[in-house]
Design an enzyme around this catalytic site. Structure first.
Site, short mmCIF file in Angstrom:
data_model
loop_
_atom_site.label_atom_id
_atom_site.label_comp_id
_atom_site.label_asym_id
_atom_site.label_seq_id
_atom_site.Cartn_x
_atom_site.Cartn_y
_atom_site.Cartn_z
N LYS A 267 -3.25 -8.74 -10.79
CA LYS A 267 -2.01 -9.03 -10.08
C LYS A 267 -2.00 -10.50 -9.67
CE LYS A 267 -1.22 -4.54 -7.81
NZ LYS A 267 0.06 -4.19 -8.46
N ARG A 341 -1.94 6.39 -11.48
CA ARG A 341 -1.70 7.61 -12.26
C ARG A 341 -2.98 8.13 -12.89
NH1 ARG A 341 2.66 4.42 -15.79
NH2 ARG A 341 2.73 3.34 -13.79
N1 BES Z 1 -0.10 -0.01 -6.36
C1 BES Z 1 0.82 -0.47 -7.32
C2 BES Z 1 2.28 -0.17 -6.97
C3 BES Z 1 2.83 -0.83 -5.72
C4 BES Z 1 3.65 -1.93 -5.81
C5 BES Z 1 2.60 -0.28 -4.47
C6 BES Z 1 4.19 -2.49 -4.68
C7 BES Z 1 3.14 -0.85 -3.34
C8 BES Z 1 3.94 -1.94 -3.43
C9 BES Z 1 0.52 0.21 -8.67
O1 BES Z 1 -0.81 0.51 -8.92
C10 BES Z 1 0.94 -0.76 -9.73
O2 BES Z 1 0.36 -1.79 -9.83
N2 BES Z 1 1.94 -0.37 -10.51
C11 BES Z 1 2.42 -1.19 -11.55
C12 BES Z 1 2.66 -0.31 -12.76
C13 BES Z 1 2.92 -1.08 -14.03
C14 BES Z 1 1.67 -1.84 -14.45
C15 BES Z 1 3.32 -0.10 -15.12
C16 BES Z 1 3.73 -1.83 -11.08
O3 BES Z 1 4.47 -1.19 -10.33
O4 BES Z 1 3.95 -2.98 -11.42
MN MN Z 2 -1.86 -1.12 -9.77
#
Ligand code: BES
Ligand code: MN
Ligand code: ZN
Length: 496
Positions: A267, A341
């Site tokens: 990230k 997931r």
């Molecule tokens: N933990 C994050 C989602 C999240 C985003 C929680 C903002 C709280 C606030 C999750 O693990 C994630 O990174 N999801 C990705 C999925 C994508 C890579 C398909 C996302 O939402 O960008």
């Molecule tokens: Mn994530």
């Protein structure tokens, strides 16, 4: 939790307190304690109503200092909004706003004269709100922003709801505290240790799977996420046996990623800075189970928490890896940031194997859900419309906003993989909350299941008038409500 609510028989006018709180409905007369205080002050409140300085708008706070004719140091009038719109959510937020405004400095005795003529459900929500509003995210500040009250007092009419309100508030407070603590403090092992303390306190059974057990159990998806971390993963199973052994079991499943760096699909700093909150699903399950146990609800509930960090090192799981989940399904990893997931895939599988009659999972799963519904609304996705309606109706009754997203078959095509049974991301980013849920659906079989994506409401970047920024404890109250309704024959329908 530092404060609990207790009853006082002393009237609002004569109580020796740092503050007395009363409520005022919009476009309504002053009533109950507010009317008594008005009388004692020679009509001070009525004057403010006449000049519209006291509107009763929902959440509006009016503070009168050193009021003549009243023993308390301050009168706080909180707006309750229009009476026809008043519900448990409004009660929670009004009391919470009043508490937050009074928590600006230490106060030994605060008395809330709310709840006369309200339903006990609204009273319970208000007491919960008052306890949540005076506590915040300033855990590590020498100079606190918010100071929980020494004593929180309520009038006799609220007595029947106080015990349950305190129990639920402890659960909400526990969830908030766990989420607000940094990832240096809360990691799988320490989270599991906290869960063990809670279990001990409230008489819950607990089983904790360490890495060796997770390997034995072939939890290949959860283990893959944990590979890049020096912290070992855990899977915690809590059990509340409130119903008979022949009664069905409700399973509550939580995503417990104690820090989500994104893994090799790293990230950016901005997206990572609040990712200590990525265990909010697990913390919500723990908070709810502590309340359910304390309330001694006559239901069988199991709570499952999949706990891991998502980090980067030489052993990290990689893009292109193919994992075998506990269920036997193979998963192609195309983004290590879609880790929640994977954690849930194995955790849900355990819930199914333990014989859950119905499942709810909670997860800060996707940014896409926040894009779809905003920061205040949770996304609901399901394989069973009746079950989803029940969860939605419970959320609505508690005033916790949730909205269902469709699970059309077309979305399933997006998680097909060329090399494995499924892949862990959709084809593009559109509909990302739903493709994530479609992935989860692969691991619940025929068990009725509702997924609550709390990526928006679990954690606030900035404060609201009624609650500090940071963890909210959202959906603890809803889960308790679902457990309370578990034995009812009626099907509650949400009213839109
Ligand atoms: N933990 C994050 C989602 C999240 C985003 C929680 C903002 C709280 C606030 C999750 O693990 C994630 O990174 N999801 C990705 C999925 C994508 C890579 C398909 C996302 O939402 O960008
Ligand atoms: Mn994530
Ligand atoms: Zn995550």
């Amino acid at each position: 939790m530092s404060t609990t609510a207790t009853v006082t028989t002393e009237p609002a006018t004569t109580i020796d307190a740092n503050a007395v709180v009363v409520g005022h409905f919009q476009d309504s007369d002053l009533r109950g304690a507010a009317a008594h205080l008005d009388e004692a002050t020679g009509g001070a409140l009525a004057r403010l109503v006449a000049t519209e300085d006291l509107s009763g708008k929902s959440g509006a706070i009016t503070r009168l200092l050193a009021p003549h004719g009243v023993q308390a140091t301050a009168i706080v009038v909180v707006g309750l909004g229009k009476e026809e719109n008043f519900d448990r959510g409004a009660a929670f937020r009004a009391a919470s706003a009043a508490a937050k405004s009074l928590a600006d400095k230490p106060r030994e005795r605060v008395a809330f004269y709310l709840g006369e003529g309200w339903t006990q459900e609204c009273v319970e929500a208000a007491v919960c709100g008052a306890l949540a509003g005076c506590e915040g995210q300033d855990l590590y500040r020498a100079e606190k922003d918010l100071h929980p009250f020494g004593q929180l007092l309520w009038p006799p009419a609220t007595q029947p709801a106080l015990a349950s309100a305190n129990a639920i508030a402890v659960g909400v407070g526990l969830t908030r505290r766990l989420v607000n603590e940094p990832a240096s403090e809360i990691y799988p092992e320490s989270f599991a240790a906290r869960a063990a303390e809670v279990a001990q306190q409230h008489g819950l059974e607990i089983e904790t799977w360490d890495r060796a057990r997770l390997e034995q159990e072939r939890c290949g998806a959860l283990l893959a996420v944990s590979q890049g971390s020096v912290r070992e993963p855990r899977l915690v199973i809590l059990r509340h046996r409130g119903g008979g052994s022949d009664q069905p079991t409700l399973a509550l499943v939580g995503k417990g990623v104690t820090f989500d760096s994104g893994g090799l699909s790293l990230k950016p700093s901005d997206g990572m800075k609040t990712m200590k909150c990525d265990m909010a699903g697990a913390a919500t399950v723990l908070g709810a189970l502590s309340a359910i146990a304390q309330l001694n609800l006559p239901v069988n509930v199991i709570g499952l928490m999949g706990l891991t960090e998502n980090m980067v090192n030489g052993a990290s799981f990689k893009l292109g890896d193919v994992l075998t989940a506990r269920s036997g399904k193979t998963i192609e990893v195309l983004n290590t940031d879609a880790e929640g997931r994977l954690v849930l895939a194995d955790t849900l599988d355990v819930a199914v194997e333990l014989g859950a009659a119905k499942i709810i999972d909670l997860a800060t799963l996707t940014g896409a859900c926040v894009v779809a519904l905003g920061t205040d609304v949770a996304g609901l996705m399901t394989n069973d419309q009746t079950w989803c309606h029940q969860v939605e109706a419970a959320a609505q009754a508690c005033g916790e906003p949730a909205w269902q997203l469709p699970m059309f078959q077309e979305f399933s095509a997006q998680i097909k993989s060329k090399v494995a049974d499924i892949k862990n991301i959709g084809d593009g980013r559109w509909g990302g909350a739903i493709t994530a849920a479609k992935f989860l659906e692969e691991f619940v079989g025929d068990t009725p299941w509702t997924h609550i994506d709390i990526a928006g409401p679990a954690f606030l970047e900035s404060p609201k008038s009624w609650i500090d920024a940071g963890a909210t404890g959202a959906f603890v109250r809803t889960l308790v409500e679902v457990a309370r309704r578990w034995n009812d024959d009626v099907t509650y329908l949400p009213s839109r």
